[in-house]
Design an enzyme around this catalytic site. Structure first.
Site, PDB file in Angstrom:
ATOM      1  N   HIS A 263     -11.518  56.263 -19.838  1.00  0.00           N
ATOM      2  CA  HIS A 263     -12.854  56.339 -19.215  1.00  0.00           C
ATOM      3  C   HIS A 263     -13.201  54.966 -18.659  1.00  0.00           C
ATOM      4  CE1 HIS A 263     -17.241  57.926 -19.396  1.00  0.00           C
ATOM      5  NE2 HIS A 263     -17.120  56.995 -18.468  1.00  0.00           N
TER       6      HIS A 263
ATOM      7  N   HIS B  29     -15.013  52.674 -15.192  1.00  0.00           N
ATOM      8  CA  HIS B  29     -15.702  52.525 -13.908  1.00  0.00           C
ATOM      9  C   HIS B  29     -15.179  51.271 -13.218  1.00  0.00           C
ATOM     10  CE1 HIS B  29     -18.842  55.557 -14.855  1.00  0.00           C
ATOM     11  NE2 HIS B  29     -18.636  55.135 -16.086  1.00  0.00           N
ATOM     12  N   LEU B  30     -14.691  51.433 -11.998  1.00  0.00           N
ATOM     13  CA  LEU B  30     -14.174  50.299 -11.229  1.00  0.00           C
ATOM     14  C   LEU B  30     -15.061  49.928 -10.048  1.00  0.00           C
ATOM     15  CD1 LEU B  30     -10.352  51.122 -11.250  1.00  0.00           C
ATOM     16  CD2 LEU B  30     -11.521  49.307 -12.518  1.00  0.00           C
ATOM     17  N   ARG B  31     -16.063  50.760  -9.749  1.00  0.00           N
ATOM     18  CA  ARG B  31     -16.950  50.518  -8.613  1.00  0.00           C
ATOM     19  C   ARG B  31     -16.139  50.469  -7.309  1.00  0.00           C
ATOM     20  NH1 ARG B  31     -20.542  52.260 -12.111  1.00  0.00           N
ATOM     21  NH2 ARG B  31     -21.509  50.674 -13.448  1.00  0.00           N
TER      22      ARG B  31
ATOM     23  N   ASN C 185     -18.169  58.295  -9.833  1.00  0.00           N
ATOM     24  CA  ASN C 185     -19.593  58.188  -9.466  1.00  0.00           C
ATOM     25  C   ASN C 185     -19.871  57.003  -8.545  1.00  0.00           C
ATOM     26  OD1 ASN C 185     -19.048  56.473 -11.694  1.00  0.00           O
ATOM     27  ND2 ASN C 185     -21.209  56.466 -12.315  1.00  0.00           N
TER      28      ASN C 185
ATOM     29  N   LYS D 159     -15.142  65.610 -13.544  1.00  0.00           N
ATOM     30  CA  LYS D 159     -16.210  65.016 -14.348  1.00  0.00           C
ATOM     31  C   LYS D 159     -17.525  65.749 -14.144  1.00  0.00           C
ATOM     32  CE  LYS D 159     -18.323  61.988 -16.946  1.00  0.00           C
ATOM     33  NZ  LYS D 159     -18.204  60.529 -17.019  1.00  0.00           N
TER      34      LYS D 159
ATOM     35  N   ASP E  35     -15.393  53.022 -21.122  1.00  0.00           N
ATOM     36  CA  ASP E  35     -16.587  53.194 -20.292  1.00  0.00           C
ATOM     37  C   ASP E  35     -17.029  51.846 -19.723  1.00  0.00           C
ATOM     38  OD1 ASP E  35     -18.627  54.492 -18.952  1.00  0.00           O
ATOM     39  OD2 ASP E  35     -19.967  54.590 -20.674  1.00  0.00           O
TER      40      ASP E  35
ATOM     41  N   HIS F 118     -21.999  45.730 -13.754  1.00  0.00           N
ATOM     42  CA  HIS F 118     -23.152  45.525 -12.875  1.00  0.00           C
ATOM     43  C   HIS F 118     -23.348  44.019 -12.734  1.00  0.00           C
ATOM     44  CE1 HIS F 118     -24.651  49.690 -12.827  1.00  0.00           C
ATOM     45  NE2 HIS F 118     -24.464  49.738 -14.134  1.00  0.00           N
TER      46      HIS F 118
ATOM     47  N   ALA G 153     -27.786  50.504 -16.684  1.00  0.00           N
ATOM     48  CA  ALA G 153     -27.038  50.840 -17.896  1.00  0.00           C
ATOM     49  C   ALA G 153     -25.552  50.606 -17.673  1.00  0.00           C
ATOM     50  CB  ALA G 153     -27.288  52.296 -18.269  1.00  0.00           C
TER      51      ALA G 153
END
EC number: 3.5.2.3
Length: 348
Positions: free
Chosen positions: A17, A19-21, A45, A103, A251, A255, A267
């Site tokens: 899980h 996030h790499l943006r 996302n 997802k 996860d 940011h 978040a």
């Protein structure tokens, strides 16, 4: 004279899980994952979200272009489920090896989830197709009704969404992602072989007191939110038991600093640089290092039906200080445990 350092050799892990943006952020964060992990399930996302085969192929190429020479890393792409998604598009992506999983974000549950699913019934044809072709469903397990307390949203999701869905589609493979409660730990442990879970390092290391007592710590703010200590303890006991349907999913969710340290902060914890050492610390504290490799490197591939990685990495037990920040083009990124002294790290 310093004591000899302890070395822990494990099969190369995967992150189930992540996030790499995109853009400059992607280029900054990818190497922190690709130097350690063999594979990662990449969250879809983005804005706009990854909902087509073509978008996933293009995103995968942008990720691979950001992987430094010498790193052997495979991004595993996911499809973002929406009320209007065509089941044929999803099946095509799965059959072509582009989509590893899909997802489910309840609409507005977390960052960039406004396009998410309004109700399970709205995507039932998609879910039925996934069950038929054996495609795993990855679930952000929180209800989003305004009247439900944020600390209760995971437990309520189990009874109102997850259990009815699994009763209806009994052959569907489901990963209950980033579980944070005793309710979820018990539910997954008591479930069948088609239900698994990921757990983040922050939910194993911390509870809501760490985030809120003595001042708000925005870099511990993530969704699902940290819960009370009885839930943290249940998660720690689940991983320490050697249960084989729970596995590593950081996860990691970067940011820029100004978006975290804000009157309305975002978040997400950027834990890619420190996650593996954090997990090792928890397993050591629980006297469960014998189960560490399975959690990191075996349980995930086993659930997904993929081979384990054939290379190995080493962690070393010697104190070092985590960097205070990481440079971005026009801001900085604050890593999980920034400025703190940690016990375990990946041997370079």
């Amino acid at each position: 004279m310093t004591a000899p350092s302890q070395v822990l050799k494990i099969r190369r892990p995967d992150d189930w899980h992540l996030h790499l943006r995109d853009g400059d952020m992607l280029k900054t964060v990818v190497p922190y994952t690709s130097e350690i992990y063999g594979r990662a399930i990449v969250m879809p996302n983005l804005a706009p979200p990854v909902t087509t085969v073509e978008a996933a192929v293009a995103y995968r190429q942008r990720i691979l272009h950001a992987v430094p020479a010498g790193h052997d890393f495979t991004p595993l792409m996911t499809c973002y489920l929406t009320d209007s998604l065509d089941p044929n598009e999803l099946e095509r992506g799965f059959n072509e090896g582009v989509f590893t999983a899909a997802k489910l974000y309840p609409a507005n549950a977390t960052t960039n989830s406004s396009h998410g699913v309004t109700s399970v019934d709205a995507i039932m044809p998609v879910l039925e197709r996934m069950e038929k072709i054996g495609m795993p469903l990855l679930v952000h397990g929180e209800v989003t009704h305004a009247d439900i307390d944020i600390f209760d949203r995971e437990a309520r999701f189990i009874e109102s969404v997850m259990e009815p869905l699994r009763q209806r589609l009994t052959a569907l493979k489901v990963v209950f992602e980033h579980i944070t409660t005793k309710d979820a730990a018990d539910y997954v442990r008591d479930g069948n072989e088609r239900l698994a879970a990921t757990i983040t390092p922050q939910h194993l290391m911390f509870n809501r007191n760490h985030m809120l007592v003595g001042g708000v710590r925005p870099h511990l703010y993530c969704l699902p939110i940290l819960k009370r200590n009885i839930h943290q303890q249940a998660l720690r006991e689940l991983v320490a038991s050697g249960f084989n349907r729970v596995f590593l999913g950081t996860d990691s969710a970067p940011h820029a600093r100004h978006r975290k340290e804000s009157s309305c902060g975002c978040a997400g914890c950027f834990n890619a640089p420190t996650a593996l050492g954090s997990y090792a610390t928890v397993f050591e504290e629980m006297n469960a290092l014998q189960h560490f490799e399975a959690f990191c490197s075996v349980n995930g591939p086993q659930f997904y039906g993929l081979p384990v990685n054939d290379t190995f990495i080493e962690l070393v037990r010697e104190e070092h200080q985590v960097a205070e920040s990481i440079a971005l083009t026009d801001d900085t990124l604050v890593p999980f445990l920034a400025g703190e002294t940690v016990r375990w790290s990946v041997k370079q």
